[in-house]
Design a protein around this motif. Structure first.
Motif, PDB file in Angstrom:
ATOM      1  N   ASP A 191      25.975  16.296  66.046  1.00 43.67           N
ATOM      2  CA  ASP A 191      27.109  16.554  65.171  1.00 43.67           C
ATOM      3  C   ASP A 191      26.665  16.668  63.720  1.00 43.67           C
ATOM      4  N   TYR A 192      25.737  15.776  63.366  1.00 39.74           N
ATOM      5  CA  TYR A 192      25.258  15.760  61.990  1.00 39.74           C
ATOM      6  C   TYR A 192      24.593  17.086  61.624  1.00 39.74           C
ATOM      7  N   ILE A 193      23.686  17.535  62.498  1.00 38.71           N
ATOM      8  CA  ILE A 193      22.997  18.799  62.242  1.00 38.71           C
ATOM      9  C   ILE A 193      23.996  19.941  62.151  1.00 38.71           C
ATOM     10  N   PHE A 194      24.895  19.887  63.063  1.00 41.06           N
ATOM     11  CA  PHE A 194      25.886  20.948  63.120  1.00 41.06           C
ATOM     12  C   PHE A 194      26.692  21.045  61.827  1.00 41.06           C
ATOM     13  N   THR A 195      27.175  19.919  61.337  1.00 38.80           N
ATOM     14  CA  THR A 195      27.980  19.963  60.121  1.00 38.80           C
ATOM     15  C   THR A 195      27.128  20.297  58.899  1.00 38.80           C
ATOM     16  N   SER A 196      25.922  19.756  58.847  1.00 34.08           N
ATOM     17  CA  SER A 196      25.115  20.056  57.667  1.00 34.08           C
ATOM     18  C   SER A 196      24.743  21.542  57.652  1.00 34.08           C
ATOM     19  N   GLU A 197      24.554  22.101  58.841  1.00 32.60           N
ATOM     20  CA  GLU A 197      24.266  23.535  58.880  1.00 32.60           C
ATOM     21  C   GLU A 197      25.456  24.349  58.393  1.00 32.60           C
ATOM     22  N   MET A 198      26.609  23.924  58.822  1.00 30.84           N
ATOM     23  CA  MET A 198      27.828  24.600  58.373  1.00 30.84           C
ATOM     24  C   MET A 198      27.974  24.474  56.859  1.00 30.84           C
ATOM     25  N   LEU A 199      27.667  23.285  56.380  1.00 31.52           N
ATOM     26  CA  LEU A 199      27.773  23.034  54.955  1.00 31.52           C
ATOM     27  C   LEU A 199      26.835  23.961  54.175  1.00 31.52           C
ATOM     28  N   PHE A 200      25.585  24.066  54.669  1.00 38.18           N
ATOM     29  CA  PHE A 200      24.628  24.934  53.982  1.00 38.18           C
ATOM     30  C   PHE A 200      25.068  26.396  54.049  1.00 38.18           C
ATOM     31  N   ALA A 201      25.589  26.787  55.196  1.00 40.79           N
ATOM     32  CA  ALA A 201      26.076  28.167  55.336  1.00 40.79           C
ATOM     33  C   ALA A 201      27.198  28.423  54.337  1.00 40.79           C
ATOM     34  N   ALA A 202      28.091  27.445  54.215  1.00 41.09           N
ATOM     35  CA  ALA A 202      29.217  27.605  53.293  1.00 41.09           C
ATOM     36  C   ALA A 202      28.723  27.670  51.850  1.00 41.09           C
ATOM     37  N   ILE A 203      27.720  26.843  51.524  1.00 45.69           N
ATOM     38  CA  ILE A 203      27.189  26.864  50.158  1.00 45.69           C
ATOM     39  C   ILE A 203      26.564  28.216  49.856  1.00 45.69           C
ATOM     40  N   ARG A 204      25.819  28.750  50.822  1.00 47.99           N
ATOM     41  CA  ARG A 204      25.203  30.064  50.611  1.00 47.99           C
ATOM     42  C   ARG A 204      26.269  31.123  50.363  1.00 47.99           C
ATOM     43  N   LEU A 205      27.378  31.037  51.088  1.00 44.73           N
ATOM     44  CA  LEU A 205      28.441  32.023  50.907  1.00 44.73           C
ATOM     45  C   LEU A 205      29.214  31.784  49.615  1.00 44.73           C
ATOM     46  N   THR A 206      29.166  30.533  49.134  1.00 43.93           N
ATOM     47  CA  THR A 206      29.889  30.201  47.909  1.00 43.93           C
ATOM     48  C   THR A 206      29.262  30.866  46.692  1.00 43.93           C
ATOM     49  N   ILE A 207      27.919  30.905  46.672  1.00 39.63           N
ATOM     50  CA  ILE A 207      27.210  31.285  45.445  1.00 39.63           C
ATOM     51  C   ILE A 207      27.676  32.620  44.835  1.00 39.63           C
ATOM     52  N   PRO A 208      27.633  33.733  45.593  1.00 34.78           N
ATOM     53  CA  PRO A 208      28.048  34.991  44.948  1.00 34.78           C
ATOM     54  C   PRO A 208      29.511  34.958  44.516  1.00 34.78           C
ATOM     55  N   LEU A 209      30.321  34.341  45.356  1.00 36.30           N
ATOM     56  CA  LEU A 209      31.752  34.269  45.077  1.00 36.30           C
ATOM     57  C   LEU A 209      32.019  33.444  43.821  1.00 36.30           C
ATOM     58  N   ALA A 210      31.377  32.283  43.742  1.00 40.25           N
ATOM     59  CA  ALA A 210      31.637  31.371  42.631  1.00 40.25           C
ATOM     60  C   ALA A 210      31.122  31.940  41.314  1.00 40.25           C
ATOM     61  N   LEU A 211      29.978  32.631  41.363  1.00 45.02           N
ATOM     62  CA  LEU A 211      29.461  33.236  40.130  1.00 45.02           C
ATOM     63  C   LEU A 211      30.468  34.241  39.585  1.00 45.02           C
ATOM     64  N   ALA A 212      30.974  35.101  40.474  1.00 44.05           N
ATOM     65  CA  ALA A 212      31.951  36.100  40.042  1.00 44.05           C
ATOM     66  C   ALA A 212      33.253  35.421  39.608  1.00 44.05           C
ATOM     67  N   ALA A 213      33.645  34.376  40.329  1.00 52.94           N
ATOM     68  CA  ALA A 213      34.891  33.677  39.990  1.00 52.94           C
ATOM     69  C   ALA A 213      34.777  33.016  38.617  1.00 52.94           C
ATOM     70  N   LEU A 214      33.605  32.483  38.345  1.00 50.28           N
ATOM     71  CA  LEU A 214      33.350  31.862  37.049  1.00 50.28           C
ATOM     72  C   LEU A 214      33.503  32.904  35.936  1.00 50.28           C
ATOM     73  N   GLY A 215      32.963  34.081  36.194  1.00 46.45           N
ATOM     74  CA  GLY A 215      33.115  35.187  35.246  1.00 46.45           C
ATOM     75  C   GLY A 215      34.582  35.516  35.041  1.00 46.45           C
ATOM     76  N   THR A 216      35.327  35.531  36.146  1.00 45.80           N
ATOM     77  CA  THR A 216      36.754  35.827  36.068  1.00 45.80           C
ATOM     78  C   THR A 216      37.494  34.760  35.266  1.00 45.80           C
ATOM     79  N   THR A 217      37.080  33.507  35.441  1.00 42.06           N
ATOM     80  CA  THR A 217      37.712  32.429  34.677  1.00 42.06           C
ATOM     81  C   THR A 217      37.513  32.654  33.186  1.00 42.06           C
ATOM     82  N   ILE A 218      36.286  32.975  32.813  1.00 39.97           N
ATOM     83  CA  ILE A 218      35.985  33.169  31.392  1.00 39.97           C
ATOM     84  C   ILE A 218      36.799  34.322  30.818  1.00 39.97           C
ATOM     85  N   ILE A 219      36.829  35.419  31.568  1.00 42.04           N
ATOM     86  CA  ILE A 219      37.515  36.604  31.053  1.00 42.04           C
ATOM     87  C   ILE A 219      39.023  36.339  30.954  1.00 42.04           C
TER      88      ILE A 219
END
Lengths: 353, 302
Positions: free
Chosen positions: B5-33
């Motif tokens: 279970d632990y491996i499974f959730t941490s893998e999901m967590l890492f996958a989610a973090i990887r998907l977060t990065i491009p989105l969050a960078l652009a979202a941060l830009g949107t916040t500033i603008i």
């Protein structure tokens, strides 16, 4: 709008297009192609013969209707960027109706399907109007969210419940060929939908010139307080405006289904709703102007293949030209700035002379 | 079972973090603008340009980090052009953004064909590899945090806190917020509104392109036509769902990314499209609730 203002708008619009052609031309040269060859082959592909012309006109149809949709809402002061979603929901509603009414006479099926498309898409438009008028939300944001929700919903329908069992492709079953709109020219995609589009352009022109409701919508769009003061029921007017605006995008979807595919295909629109905005803004939201601007954008799409073939450049160059056009259309002040500079120079010349 | 279970959730967590990065960078830009009172629907297009030019940069320099820098420069440039159209010539921002998106989706394909001879995708380039810190990476359990560190993740985290600090704890940030909340008032007290807006738009362009470059040179090793696939618009949603704050929009990005991670990595009975819809539905519901509350509050105050 008086005649002088119309001609000024036309000049401003033409400068926007010319600008984008010049900048695209520079890009083409940098890429090592000849812009004149690119443009002339594009022109040839769009107007060169009867086939090319009918291709241009058939590509103009959805743009014309989406343009009308945008202009209608714009007159009432709503920025309807939700045309793309309304187009999809209209297309699926029309397809659903036609499949459901299989066996009924042709005329009844077509009319019912178009009404279904109009109403369902109109409801989506109303939702946008209510979000703006009652909830005070930014309609651009709401429309973008709705676009995605609707497009994904349609995608789910044709990947699931509405997908024929033996099909590998995300699309519905085809309805009877007999239900399709009549072709104006054999072996082309030009159907009577083009006539529907033109008629609607004139109809809306008259609507805004001659009817009380059209006048009210105009007043509301120009000045909400004035509309309120002159006793216009603002809530009701916005709802009607958005019903018709959304409905027109729905009709655009229905004409694609009934004119070209005979079914709903997932992701069939390459962004007609968005290009429709440019078509409308370029025409200064004038329904008659939209006839010409939609044909202009349709011509670019139609000429893309020939251009790619003759000049050896990606057909996506057309998107570059369109994108730049839209950017300059969004910014009429650049053209106005230039016009005033030219006038200044002329004045100076005449003084010096 | 627990360890599984632990491996499974941490893998999901890492996958989610990887998907977060491009989105969050652009979202941060949107916040500033949006803090500066400007809206940019062209985020999608700028991300796409970032994705393309990152690959181009790697192709010519053979150094992945140069790809990242080229994306930043192109993004800033596009932001600056957008700013000139909006600030000097008073463009209709929504239409301008749409135009930018159409332009980007066209020019990237045209250039891909010109450089690599194929329409759909570029050839593969070297990816930007993660950093591994010696010794620390050998520590059990936490070692994984120091192995293969994602440079983009570090940049993102730094930027989130930097932006938060800038917006809420500096006088420039205060002025930026003042412009977004009431432009006329800001002008009256002598704030150089357009200058602030220009910088905000330019920076937000750079951030969007940076987000796009992650897709092509970290998550992938090539440019693929329209590879941004709506993430720009999702970033706009994340910013709104995150209440237009740097930390909020990053958390919202993570939430949306988590939904994506579930969609990609798990067999769930919910249709794919509904999971994809989730960000937009959540955002719509959130802004509707907020607005209803505000209307009620205003009514109470009379």
């Amino acid at each position: 709008m008086n005649r002088r203002k119309i001609s000024f708008n036309i000049v401003v619009s033409m400068i926007a297009i010319i600008f984008s052609l010049i900048i695209s031309g520079v890009f083409i040269m940098i890429l090592g192609d000849n812009p004149l060859l690119v443009y002339s082959s594009m022109l040839d592909g769009a107007f060169g013969d009867l086939n090319a012309l009918s291709n241009t006109l058939s590509k103009a149809i959805p743009l014309m209707l989406c343009g009308l949709s945008f202009s209608f809402a714009a007159k009432g002061g709503v920025f309807n960027i939700g045309s793309e979603g309304q187009l999809y929901i209209g297309a699926i509603a029309a397809t659903f109706t036609a499949l459901l009414m299989d066996g009924y006479p042709r005329g009844i099926v077509i009319i019912s399907s178009f009404i279904a498309a109009f109403l369902v898409a109109g409801l989506l438009g109303i939702l946008l109007g209510v979000a703006k008028a009652k909830l005070n939300l930014n309609e651009v944001i709401v429309a973008i969210m709705l676009n995605y929700i609707v497009m994904l919903f349609c995608s789910w329908l044709v990947n699931g419940p509405m997908k024929p069992e033996d099909s590998m492709v995300a699309q519905t079953e085809m309805f009877r060929n007999d239900y399709m709109l009549k072709k104006l020219l054999d072996k082309t995609q030009l159907t009577s939908a083009f006539i529907i589009g033109i008629l609607l352009c004139f109809l809306l022109y008259i609507f805004f010139k001659k009817t009380r409701l059209g006048y009210n919508i105009n007043v509301l769009g120009k000045n909400k307080n004035a509309a309120h003061a002159s006793g216009i029921n603002i809530g009701r007017t916005i709802i009607i405006t958005m019903l018709i605006s959304g409905g027109l995008s729905g009709i655009a979807g229905a004409t694609e289904v009934f004119g070209k595919y005979g079914r709903f295909i997932d992701g069939f629109s390459p962004g007609f709703g968005f290009t429709g905005i440019a078509v409308s803004v370029l025409a200064a939201n004038n329904p008659i102007g939209i006839i010409f601007t939609s044909i202009l954008f349709g011509a670019m799409d139609a000429g893309a293949m020939k251009m790619s073939y003759a000049a050896g450049i990606s057909s996506n160059m057309v998107k570059v030209i369109q994108g730049l056009s839209i950017m300059f259309i969004a910014t009429p002040n650049i053209a106005k700035h230039i016009i005033s500079k030219i006038k200044q120079a002329k004045n100076k010349e005449s003084i010096d002379g | 079972m627990v360890s599984l279970d632990y491996i499974f959730t941490s893998e999901m967590l890492f996958a989610a973090i990887r998907l977060t990065i491009p989105l969050a960078l652009a979202a941060l830009g949107t916040t500033i603008i949006e803090k500066s009172g400007v809206i940019n629907l062209g985020v999608e297009g700028i991300m796409l340009m970032g994705a393309f030019f990152a690959v181009l940069g790697v192709e010519y320099s053979k150094k992945p980090i140069m790809g990242m820098f080229l994306a930043l420069i192109v993004g800033a440039l596009l932001g600056a052009i957008y700013a000139v159209f909006v600030l000097k010539f008073n463009a209709n921002q929504s239409v301008l953004g749409i135009g930018l998106n159409v332009f980007a989706s066209g020019i990237t394909v045209v250039l891909t064909r010109n450089v690599w001879g194929s329409e759909g995708l570029s050839e593969s380039v070297e990816q930007l590899k993660g950093l591994t810190i010696p010794y620390l990476s050998k520590v059990p359990y936490v070692g994984k945090l120091f192995t293969n560190i994602n440079i983009y993740l570090v940049i993102l985290l730094l930027l989130v806190f930097l932006t938060h600090w800038f917006i809420y704890y500096t006088k420039y940030g205060l002025r930026l917020r003042a412009i977004g909340e009431n432009r006329e008032a800001a002008e009256t007290v002598g704030i150089a509104v357009k200058k602030y807006q220009f910088y905000a738009i330019t920076i937000s362009g750079a951030l969007a392109a940076l987000g796009g470059s992650y897709l092509s040179i970290v998550q992938n090793n090539r440019f693929v036509t329209d590879m941004v696939a709506g993430r720009g618009f999702m970033a706009i949603a994340a910013n709104i769902f995150g209440n237009q704050t740097p930390i909020g929009s990053t958390i919202a990005s993570f939430l949306f990314a988590f939904a994506q991670a579930i969609r990609i990595n798990l067999e769930v009975s919910i249709p794919d499209q509904f999971l994809q819809m989730l960000p937009y539905i959540l955002t719509l519901v959130a802004i509707s609730i907020m607005s209803v509350k505000k209307i009620k509050y205003n009514k109470k105050r009379g």
